[in-house]
Design a protein around this motif. Structure first.
Motif, PDB file in Angstrom:
ATOM      1  N   GLY A 142       0.785  -1.220   0.000  1.00  0.00           N
ATOM      2  CA  GLY A 142       0.000   0.000   0.000  1.00  0.00           C
ATOM      3  C   GLY A 142       0.817   1.269   0.000  1.00  0.00           C
ATOM      4  N   ARG A 143       2.086   1.194  -0.380  1.00  0.00           N
ATOM      5  CA  ARG A 143       2.937   2.376  -0.416  1.00  0.00           C
ATOM      6  C   ARG A 143       2.592   3.268  -1.609  1.00  0.00           C
ATOM      7  NH1 ARG A 143       7.811   2.337   2.487  1.00  0.00           N
ATOM      8  NH2 ARG A 143       8.328   0.380   3.542  1.00  0.00           N
ATOM      9  N   THR A 144       2.921   4.531  -1.482  1.00  0.00           N
ATOM     10  CA  THR A 144       2.876   5.421  -2.641  1.00  0.00           C
ATOM     11  C   THR A 144       4.178   5.239  -3.417  1.00  0.00           C
ATOM     12  OG1 THR A 144       3.920   7.281  -1.517  1.00  0.00           O
ATOM     13  CG2 THR A 144       1.498   7.093  -1.346  1.00  0.00           C
ATOM     14  N   ALA A 145       4.204   5.734  -4.654  1.00  0.00           N
ATOM     15  CA  ALA A 145       5.412   5.624  -5.467  1.00  0.00           C
ATOM     16  C   ALA A 145       6.581   6.351  -4.813  1.00  0.00           C
ATOM     17  CB  ALA A 145       5.152   6.176  -6.863  1.00  0.00           C
ATOM     18  N   SER A 146       6.337   7.531  -4.267  1.00  0.00           N
ATOM     19  CA  SER A 146       7.427   8.292  -3.639  1.00  0.00           C
ATOM     20  C   SER A 146       7.943   7.584  -2.393  1.00  0.00           C
ATOM     21  CB  SER A 146       6.959   9.709  -3.299  1.00  0.00           C
ATOM     22  OG  SER A 146       5.868   9.680  -2.400  1.00  0.00           O
ATOM     23  N   GLU A 147       7.048   6.957  -1.638  1.00  0.00           N
ATOM     24  CA  GLU A 147       7.491   6.210  -0.457  1.00  0.00           C
ATOM     25  C   GLU A 147       8.340   5.009  -0.853  1.00  0.00           C
ATOM     26  OE1 GLU A 147       3.709   7.103   2.562  1.00  0.00           O
ATOM     27  OE2 GLU A 147       3.707   5.325   1.271  1.00  0.00           O
ATOM     28  N   LEU A 148       7.939   4.341  -1.939  1.00  0.00           N
ATOM     29  CA  LEU A 148       8.720   3.190  -2.394  1.00  0.00           C
ATOM     30  C   LEU A 148      10.088   3.626  -2.895  1.00  0.00           C
ATOM     31  CD1 LEU A 148       8.797   0.162  -2.868  1.00  0.00           C
ATOM     32  CD2 LEU A 148       7.787   0.540  -5.129  1.00  0.00           C
ATOM     33  N   GLU A 149      10.141   4.734  -3.632  1.00  0.00           N
ATOM     34  CA  GLU A 149      11.427   5.250  -4.097  1.00  0.00           C
ATOM     35  C   GLU A 149      12.352   5.538  -2.916  1.00  0.00           C
ATOM     36  OE1 GLU A 149      10.829   8.644  -6.565  1.00  0.00           O
ATOM     37  OE2 GLU A 149       9.913   7.512  -8.209  1.00  0.00           O
ATOM     38  N   GLU A 150      11.828   6.195  -1.878  1.00  0.00           N
ATOM     39  CA  GLU A 150      12.638   6.524  -0.704  1.00  0.00           C
ATOM     40  C   GLU A 150      13.124   5.265  -0.010  1.00  0.00           C
ATOM     41  OE1 GLU A 150      10.378   9.072   1.818  1.00  0.00           O
ATOM     42  OE2 GLU A 150      10.179  10.658   0.315  1.00  0.00           O
ATOM     43  N   ALA A 151      12.254   4.258   0.102  1.00  0.00           N
ATOM     44  CA  ALA A 151      12.628   3.020   0.780  1.00  0.00           C
ATOM     45  C   ALA A 151      13.716   2.282  -0.001  1.00  0.00           C
ATOM     46  CB  ALA A 151      11.398   2.129   0.937  1.00  0.00           C
ATOM     47  N   VAL A 152      13.607   2.243  -1.327  1.00  0.00           N
ATOM     48  CA  VAL A 152      14.609   1.562  -2.152  1.00  0.00           C
ATOM     49  C   VAL A 152      15.933   2.319  -2.115  1.00  0.00           C
ATOM     50  CG1 VAL A 152      15.202   0.865  -4.503  1.00  0.00           C
ATOM     51  CG2 VAL A 152      12.885   0.486  -3.629  1.00  0.00           C
TER      52      VAL A 152
END
Length: 282
Positions: free
Chosen positions: A216-226
């Motif tokens: 359920g992440r947003t794209a920006s949250e996933l980018e930051e996590a990666v």
């Protein structure tokens, strides 16, 4: 296996095959072949009666002369590998053969040219589009085969073929990896032993992203996590981490609800590596 160094030579070979009613597959490469390239060759052989491999280190897609000069080359080794695979012809022109002194025409996919790797490497995809258009026109093949590792390049070429009504079918072939998961690339031989080990962080980051995309992440949250995941490897110099719509490469806003492609670019020493994975949140 025919070795053709001029446009007229490869066109003569293709004309003979066409006269016999045979289909032609094309595998464009810049040489220094590895198992990833040979996988493309095998896909082409399975789908087509005749297979051409091109070997041409295209100067117009390199931003820095040093990177062009450093690109590995071993023509004799490449020829031996291709002959063992049963390739029918190799087209290996000189720079002058491909780009006569008065050349002035280029090909650009306007929007994709400015996105992602295109922004990092201005002019790169213009060079790719121009040389690939020339190779398509020279070889007149029925199908061309490209690796999915260069995801943006594959989408650029598909878009160019669609927009210019080029009569060729583009086939993407899944990324081939080393036993330890590193995506195969001609650049890998330039990695030091320590950087080669560190580069495994890219495939690990993609596996992490594939798992996280369904949370359920947003794209920006996933980018930051990666980005944070890759940053754990001190030898990795992150160039870009992008989560984009898998079909268009457009930005994704809000929660991820449809397939996205995770695109990574990082330097290890002076070697730029890229990797990618399509992830589906459903």
């Amino acid at each position: 296996m025919e070795i053709c160094r001029t446009k007229s030579d490869i066109r003569t070979a293709v004309k003979q095959w066409r006269a016999a009613g045979e289909s032609v597959g094309l595998v464009p490469t810049m040489g220094f072949l590895h198992e990833g390239h040979l996988t493309l060759v095998r896909a082409a052989k399975e789908a087509c009666d005749r297979v051409i491999v091109t070997i041409f280190v295209n100067p117009t897609q390199f931003g820095e002369a040093a990177d062009l000069d450093a690109y590995p080359r071993d023509e004799a080794r490449d020829f031996a590998l291709l002959e063992a695979e049963g390739v029918d012809a190799v087209f290996c022109p000189s720079v002058d053969e491909m780009y006569p002194a008065d050349t002035q025409t280029t090909v650009v996919t306007e929007r994709l040219e400015k996105m992602l790797m295109g922004e990092l490497r201005p002019g790169h995809f213009k060079g790719v589009c121009t040389v690939v258009t020339k190779l398509f026109n020279i070889a007149q093949a029925d199908r061309a085969f490209f690796g999915e590792k260069d995801y943006q390049q594959l989408l650029v070429i598909k878009t160019m073929v669609r927009d210019l009504d080029i009569p060729i079918e583009i086939t993407g072939v899944p990324t081939v990896r080393e036993v330890d998961g590193l995506a195969m690339s001609s650049r890998n031989v330039r990695l030091t032993p320590d950087d080669r080990k560190a580069a495994l962080i890219l495939n690990k980051a993609l596996a992490f992203a594939d798992y996280e995309v369904s949370d359920g992440r947003t794209a920006s949250e996933l980018e930051e996590a990666v980005r944070a995941f890759i940053a754990k490897e001190p030898r990795a110099q992150i160039e870009s981490v992008d989560v984009r719509d898998a079909a268009t490469l457009e930005e994704v806003t809000g929660q991820i609800t449809a397939p996205v492609v995770i695109l990574l670019a990082a330097r290890f020493g002076d070697v730029l590596l890229i990797d990618q994975r399509v992830a589906d949140p459903t």
